[in-house]
Scaffold this motif. Structure first.
Motif, PDB file in Angstrom:
ATOM      1  N   MET A   1     -36.324 -19.004  70.812  1.00  0.00           N
ATOM      2  CA  MET A   1     -36.531 -17.680  71.383  1.00  0.00           C
ATOM      3  C   MET A   1     -36.099 -17.660  72.860  1.00  0.00           C
ATOM      4  N   ASP A   2     -36.427 -18.757  73.588  1.00  0.00           N
ATOM      5  CA  ASP A   2     -36.045 -18.814  74.996  1.00  0.00           C
ATOM      6  C   ASP A   2     -34.533 -18.733  75.174  1.00  0.00           C
ATOM      7  N   ARG A   3     -33.790 -19.404  74.304  1.00  0.00           N
ATOM      8  CA  ARG A   3     -32.326 -19.354  74.392  1.00  0.00           C
ATOM      9  C   ARG A   3     -31.812 -17.927  74.175  1.00  0.00           C
ATOM     10  N   LYS A   4     -32.437 -17.215  73.266  1.00  0.00           N
ATOM     11  CA  LYS A   4     -32.026 -15.837  73.002  1.00  0.00           C
ATOM     12  C   LYS A   4     -32.307 -14.959  74.226  1.00  0.00           C
ATOM     13  N   ILE A   5     -33.471 -15.150  74.832  1.00  0.00           N
ATOM     14  CA  ILE A   5     -33.822 -14.399  76.043  1.00  0.00           C
ATOM     15  C   ILE A   5     -32.831 -14.726  77.155  1.00  0.00           C
ATOM     16  N   LEU A   6     -32.541 -16.009  77.334  1.00  0.00           N
ATOM     17  CA  LEU A   6     -31.589 -16.423  78.369  1.00  0.00           C
ATOM     18  C   LEU A   6     -30.209 -15.826  78.140  1.00  0.00           C
ATOM     19  N   SER A   7     -29.792 -15.735  76.881  1.00  0.00           N
ATOM     20  CA  SER A   7     -28.461 -15.186  76.606  1.00  0.00           C
ATOM     21  C   SER A   7     -28.373 -13.733  77.072  1.00  0.00           C
ATOM     22  N   TYR A   8     -29.446 -12.969  76.922  1.00  0.00           N
ATOM     23  CA  TYR A   8     -29.461 -11.584  77.416  1.00  0.00           C
ATOM     24  C   TYR A   8     -29.440 -11.564  78.939  1.00  0.00           C
ATOM     25  N   LEU A   9     -30.229 -12.431  79.568  1.00  0.00           N
ATOM     26  CA  LEU A   9     -30.311 -12.453  81.030  1.00  0.00           C
ATOM     27  C   LEU A   9     -29.011 -12.925  81.673  1.00  0.00           C
ATOM     28  N   VAL A  10     -28.317 -13.862  81.036  1.00  0.00           N
ATOM     29  CA  VAL A  10     -27.045 -14.353  81.573  1.00  0.00           C
ATOM     30  C   VAL A  10     -26.003 -13.239  81.546  1.00  0.00           C
ATOM     31  N   LYS A  11     -26.010 -12.442  80.495  1.00  0.00           N
ATOM     32  CA  LYS A  11     -25.053 -11.337  80.389  1.00  0.00           C
ATOM     33  C   LYS A  11     -25.348 -10.243  81.417  1.00  0.00           C
ATOM     34  N   ASN A  12     -26.655  -9.986  81.661  1.00  0.00           N
ATOM     35  CA  ASN A  12     -27.049  -8.939  82.599  1.00  0.00           C
ATOM     36  C   ASN A  12     -28.463  -9.229  83.084  1.00  0.00           C
ATOM     37  N   ALA A  13     -28.574  -9.780  84.281  1.00  0.00           N
ATOM     38  CA  ALA A  13     -29.883 -10.154  84.830  1.00  0.00           C
ATOM     39  C   ALA A  13     -30.756  -8.934  85.124  1.00  0.00           C
ATOM     40  N   ARG A  14     -30.158  -7.753  85.110  1.00  0.00           N
ATOM     41  CA  ARG A  14     -30.917  -6.534  85.404  1.00  0.00           C
ATOM     42  C   ARG A  14     -31.401  -5.826  84.139  1.00  0.00           C
ATOM     43  N   VAL A  15     -31.153  -6.402  82.972  1.00  0.00           N
ATOM     44  CA  VAL A  15     -31.585  -5.771  81.735  1.00  0.00           C
ATOM     45  C   VAL A  15     -33.123  -5.734  81.714  1.00  0.00           C
ATOM     46  N   PRO A  16     -33.706  -4.589  81.368  1.00  0.00           N
ATOM     47  CA  PRO A  16     -35.172  -4.496  81.341  1.00  0.00           C
ATOM     48  C   PRO A  16     -35.775  -5.435  80.286  1.00  0.00           C
ATOM     49  N   PHE A  17     -36.903  -6.021  80.638  1.00  0.00           N
ATOM     50  CA  PHE A  17     -37.584  -6.927  79.710  1.00  0.00           C
ATOM     51  C   PHE A  17     -37.936  -6.215  78.405  1.00  0.00           C
ATOM     52  N   LEU A  18     -38.253  -4.920  78.476  1.00  0.00           N
ATOM     53  CA  LEU A  18     -38.589  -4.181  77.248  1.00  0.00           C
ATOM     54  C   LEU A  18     -37.391  -4.089  76.307  1.00  0.00           C
ATOM     55  N   GLU A  19     -36.208  -3.983  76.869  1.00  0.00           N
ATOM     56  CA  GLU A  19     -35.002  -3.948  76.034  1.00  0.00           C
ATOM     57  C   GLU A  19     -34.786  -5.295  75.339  1.00  0.00           C
ATOM     58  N   ILE A  20     -35.000  -6.374  76.078  1.00  0.00           N
ATOM     59  CA  ILE A  20     -34.898  -7.720  75.485  1.00  0.00           C
ATOM     60  C   ILE A  20     -35.967  -7.879  74.414  1.00  0.00           C
ATOM     61  N   ALA A  21     -37.168  -7.397  74.696  1.00  0.00           N
ATOM     62  CA  ALA A  21     -38.281  -7.495  73.743  1.00  0.00           C
ATOM     63  C   ALA A  21     -37.939  -6.798  72.424  1.00  0.00           C
ATOM     64  N   ARG A  22     -37.348  -5.596  72.530  1.00  0.00           N
ATOM     65  CA  ARG A  22     -36.944  -4.869  71.308  1.00  0.00           C
ATOM     66  C   ARG A  22     -35.931  -5.673  70.508  1.00  0.00           C
ATOM     67  N   GLU A  23     -34.941  -6.245  71.206  1.00  0.00           N
ATOM     68  CA  GLU A  23     -33.905  -7.026  70.528  1.00  0.00           C
ATOM     69  C   GLU A  23     -34.471  -8.301  69.893  1.00  0.00           C
ATOM     70  N   CYS A  24     -35.481  -8.889  70.535  1.00  0.00           N
ATOM     71  CA  CYS A  24     -36.054 -10.146  70.048  1.00  0.00           C
ATOM     72  C   CYS A  24     -37.220  -9.929  69.094  1.00  0.00           C
ATOM     73  N   GLY A  25     -37.729  -8.707  69.020  1.00  0.00           N
ATOM     74  CA  GLY A  25     -38.834  -8.411  68.122  1.00  0.00           C
ATOM     75  C   GLY A  25     -40.180  -8.942  68.608  1.00  0.00           C
ATOM     76  N   ILE A  26     -40.342  -9.059  69.929  1.00  0.00           N
ATOM     77  CA  ILE A  26     -41.633  -9.462  70.489  1.00  0.00           C
ATOM     78  C   ILE A  26     -41.995  -8.505  71.619  1.00  0.00           C
TER      79      ILE A  26
END
Length: 149
Positions: free
Chosen positions: A1-26
């Motif tokens: 899960m951490d790798r998936k979160i990191l992949s979103y942050l590496v692409k765009n460090a300004r992406v909202p955590f809620l958007e990452i949460a929706r994509e990751c299902g947590i």
């Protein structure tokens, strides 16, 4: 899960955590906790904007191989190299050179000035060799999602 979160942050460090949460299902709170743990573990060091040097007039990118008079002088030499604002990376390496530097300059004259009047005047530097980059073909971060084999 951490790798998936990191992949979103590496692409765009300004992406909202809620958007990452929706994509990751947590939950967003879970994302926040995981990011905080990765910061505490030294996996993540903040976030930053990427400034494009060419847009600011630093059109010349050069790599400089540095040979020292004596390898034991490397700490003193690095302290002097660190004072040169045009040096954006310095690597202590194996092989023919002691250091490999990446520098940004606004012209060939500026590069020549750094080499002759600054870098080659540092006590402990015996010789330098310059490599001018004609074009940067690849720029990326480590692929976070690649599994160890």
């Amino acid at each position: 899960m951490d790798r998936k979160i990191l992949s979103y942050l590496v692409k765009n460090a300004r992406v909202p955590f809620l958007e990452i949460a929706r994509e990751c299902g947590i939950s967003g709170a879970a994302i926040h906790q995981r990011v905080k743990k990765m910061e505490d573990a030294g996996i993540i060091e903040g976030s930053r904007f990427i400034v494009k040097p060419r847009a600011l007039g630093f059109k010349i990118c050069a790599f400089i191989g540095v040979i020292l008079d004596n390898a034991s002088q490397y700490k003193k030499v690095v302290k002097e190299i660190e004072k040169i604002p045009e040096v954006i990376e310095c690597h202590f390496i194996t092989g023919h050179y002691s250091f490999f530097l990446k520098i940004r300059c606004n012209s060939h004259q500026h590069l020549m000035d750094i080499l002759i009047n600054t870098l080659q005047n540092i006590p402990g530097i015996a010789k330098t060799e310059s490599f001018i980059s004609l074009d940067q073909l690849i720029e990326k971060q480590v692929d976070i999602c690649t599994e160890e084999q």
